[in-house]
Motif scaffolding. Structure first.
Motif, PDB file in Angstrom:
ATOM      1  N   LEU A   1       2.725  11.475  -0.375  1.00  0.00           N
ATOM      2  CA  LEU A   1       2.423  10.629  -1.538  1.00  0.00           C
ATOM      3  C   LEU A   1       2.897  11.268  -2.838  1.00  0.00           C
ATOM      4  O   LEU A   1       3.485  10.598  -3.688  1.00  0.00           O
ATOM      5  CB  LEU A   1       0.930  10.341  -1.624  1.00  0.00           C
ATOM      6  CG  LEU A   1       0.344   9.354  -0.644  1.00  0.00           C
ATOM      7  CD1 LEU A   1      -1.117   9.100  -0.965  1.00  0.00           C
ATOM      8  CD2 LEU A   1       1.116   8.058  -0.618  1.00  0.00           C
TER       9      LEU A   1
ATOM     10  N   ASP B   1      -5.973   5.409  -0.384  1.00  0.00           N
ATOM     11  CA  ASP B   1      -4.603   5.919  -0.355  1.00  0.00           C
ATOM     12  C   ASP B   1      -4.517   7.271  -1.054  1.00  0.00           C
ATOM     13  O   ASP B   1      -3.796   8.167  -0.614  1.00  0.00           O
ATOM     14  CB  ASP B   1      -3.640   4.968  -1.085  1.00  0.00           C
ATOM     15  CG  ASP B   1      -3.255   3.760  -0.266  1.00  0.00           C
ATOM     16  OD1 ASP B   1      -3.233   3.866   0.972  1.00  0.00           O
ATOM     17  OD2 ASP B   1      -2.963   2.721  -0.870  1.00  0.00           O
ATOM     18  N   LEU B   2      -5.212   7.397  -2.145  1.00  0.00           N
ATOM     19  CA  LEU B   2      -5.075   8.581  -2.986  1.00  0.00           C
ATOM     20  C   LEU B   2      -5.989   9.728  -2.599  1.00  0.00           C
ATOM     21  O   LEU B   2      -5.713  10.876  -2.935  1.00  0.00           O
ATOM     22  CB  LEU B   2      -5.315   8.199  -4.448  1.00  0.00           C
ATOM     23  CG  LEU B   2      -4.387   7.102  -4.979  1.00  0.00           C
ATOM     24  CD1 LEU B   2      -4.746   6.745  -6.405  1.00  0.00           C
ATOM     25  CD2 LEU B   2      -2.934   7.514  -4.876  1.00  0.00           C
TER      26      LEU B   2
ATOM     27  N   ASP C   1       0.853  -1.183   0.000  1.00  0.00           N
ATOM     28  CA  ASP C   1       0.000   0.000   0.000  1.00  0.00           C
ATOM     29  C   ASP C   1       0.893   1.239   0.000  1.00  0.00           C
ATOM     30  O   ASP C   1       2.079   1.167   0.322  1.00  0.00           O
ATOM     31  CB  ASP C   1      -0.942   0.008   1.198  1.00  0.00           C
ATOM     32  CG  ASP C   1      -0.211   0.115   2.506  1.00  0.00           C
ATOM     33  OD1 ASP C   1      -0.305   1.169   3.142  1.00  0.00           O
ATOM     34  OD2 ASP C   1       0.483  -0.854   2.885  1.00  0.00           O
ATOM     35  N   ALA C   2       0.312   2.358  -0.376  1.00  0.00           N
ATOM     36  CA  ALA C   2       1.091   3.582  -0.540  1.00  0.00           C
ATOM     37  C   ALA C   2       1.632   4.118   0.788  1.00  0.00           C
ATOM     38  O   ALA C   2       2.719   4.699   0.826  1.00  0.00           O
ATOM     39  CB  ALA C   2       0.254   4.650  -1.234  1.00  0.00           C
TER      40      ALA C   2
ATOM     41  N   LEU D   1       5.559   8.540  -4.416  1.00  0.00           N
ATOM     42  CA  LEU D   1       5.137   7.606  -5.468  1.00  0.00           C
ATOM     43  C   LEU D   1       5.895   7.764  -6.789  1.00  0.00           C
ATOM     44  O   LEU D   1       6.158   6.761  -7.449  1.00  0.00           O
ATOM     45  CB  LEU D   1       3.631   7.712  -5.700  1.00  0.00           C
ATOM     46  CG  LEU D   1       2.751   7.141  -4.585  1.00  0.00           C
ATOM     47  CD1 LEU D   1       1.285   7.293  -4.918  1.00  0.00           C
ATOM     48  CD2 LEU D   1       3.113   5.699  -4.288  1.00  0.00           C
TER      49      LEU D   1
ATOM     50  N   THR E   1      -1.477   0.877  -4.952  1.00  0.00           N
ATOM     51  CA  THR E   1      -2.252   1.958  -4.338  1.00  0.00           C
ATOM     52  C   THR E   1      -3.735   1.620  -4.431  1.00  0.00           C
ATOM     53  O   THR E   1      -4.176   0.936  -5.350  1.00  0.00           O
ATOM     54  CB  THR E   1      -1.996   3.307  -5.031  1.00  0.00           C
ATOM     55  OG1 THR E   1      -2.376   3.206  -6.396  1.00  0.00           O
ATOM     56  CG2 THR E   1      -0.551   3.719  -4.914  1.00  0.00           C
TER      57      THR E   1
ATOM     58  N   VAL F   1       3.730   1.689 -10.263  1.00  0.00           N
ATOM     59  CA  VAL F   1       2.629   1.908  -9.337  1.00  0.00           C
ATOM     60  C   VAL F   1       1.423   1.176  -9.902  1.00  0.00           C
ATOM     61  O   VAL F   1       1.010   1.426 -11.020  1.00  0.00           O
ATOM     62  CB  VAL F   1       2.316   3.417  -9.160  1.00  0.00           C
ATOM     63  CG1 VAL F   1       1.114   3.609  -8.252  1.00  0.00           C
ATOM     64  CG2 VAL F   1       3.528   4.156  -8.603  1.00  0.00           C
TER      65      VAL F   1
ATOM     66  N   CYS G   1      -2.488   0.433  -9.578  1.00  0.00           N
ATOM     67  CA  CYS G   1      -3.701   1.010  -8.982  1.00  0.00           C
ATOM     68  C   CYS G   1      -4.856   0.042  -9.109  1.00  0.00           C
ATOM     69  O   CYS G   1      -4.986  -0.641 -10.078  1.00  0.00           O
ATOM     70  CB  CYS G   1      -4.065   2.309  -9.684  1.00  0.00           C
ATOM     71  SG  CYS G   1      -2.817   3.566  -9.473  1.00  0.00           S
TER      72      CYS G   1
END
Length: 144
Positions: free
Chosen positions: A132, A120-121, A93-94, A136, A116, A142, A144
């Motif tokens: 982040l 997270d975002l 996870d981020a 990232l 992610t 990455v 998603c």
């Protein structure tokens, strides 16, 4: 299952300089709780798929405790990354990957990937969002 890089090259994140070498992957996740949440389910599925790849030597550093012990787990995991003999490191996870700029500086030989999730975002805490945005981009991949 292969983790893929983003971009036009499409080369595998799990590549080695010599095809005969075993690919060592260090998988760091704080999502090993027995709960049925989406992050936990995805982590279990990804770990199972990676574990079935005979050419991958998989090492998992997982955490299933509460929030109180999380900073200690993350510090331990980040120290393990600095001293790992793995070729690749995947963060589940981020939030676990917020020190990627430092890790890339200390271990430029490693390839890093991060999974992610939506929360997270979009988590509204401004310092977390700043971390982040600045961590990232240091990942090779990455997901998603």
């Amino acid at each position: 299952m292969r983790l893929r890089e983003t971009g036009s090259s499409g080369s595998s994140i799990l590549r080695s300089t010599d095809d005969k070498l075993e690919k060592r992957l260090l998988f760091i996740t704080r999502n090993v709780q027995s709960g049925a949440g989406g992050m936990q389910l995805y982590a279990r599925i990804l770990l199972a798929a990676l574990g079935q790849q005979p050419e991958i030597d998989l090492t998992v550093i997982g955490y299933g405790g509460g929030r109180l012990g999380l900073p200690f787990f993350l510090a331990f995991a980040w120290i393990r990354v600095v001293f790992t003999t793995s070729h690749f490191v995947h963060f589940g996870d981020a939030a676990s990957a917020i020190v990627l700029p430092i890790l890339r500086l200390l271990r430029p030989d490693l390839r890093f990937s991060v999974t992610t999730y939506g929360l997270d975002l979009v988590y509204p805490l401004a310092p977390y969002q700043w971390l982040l945005r600045h961590s990232l981009p240091h990942a090779h991949c990455v997901v998603c």
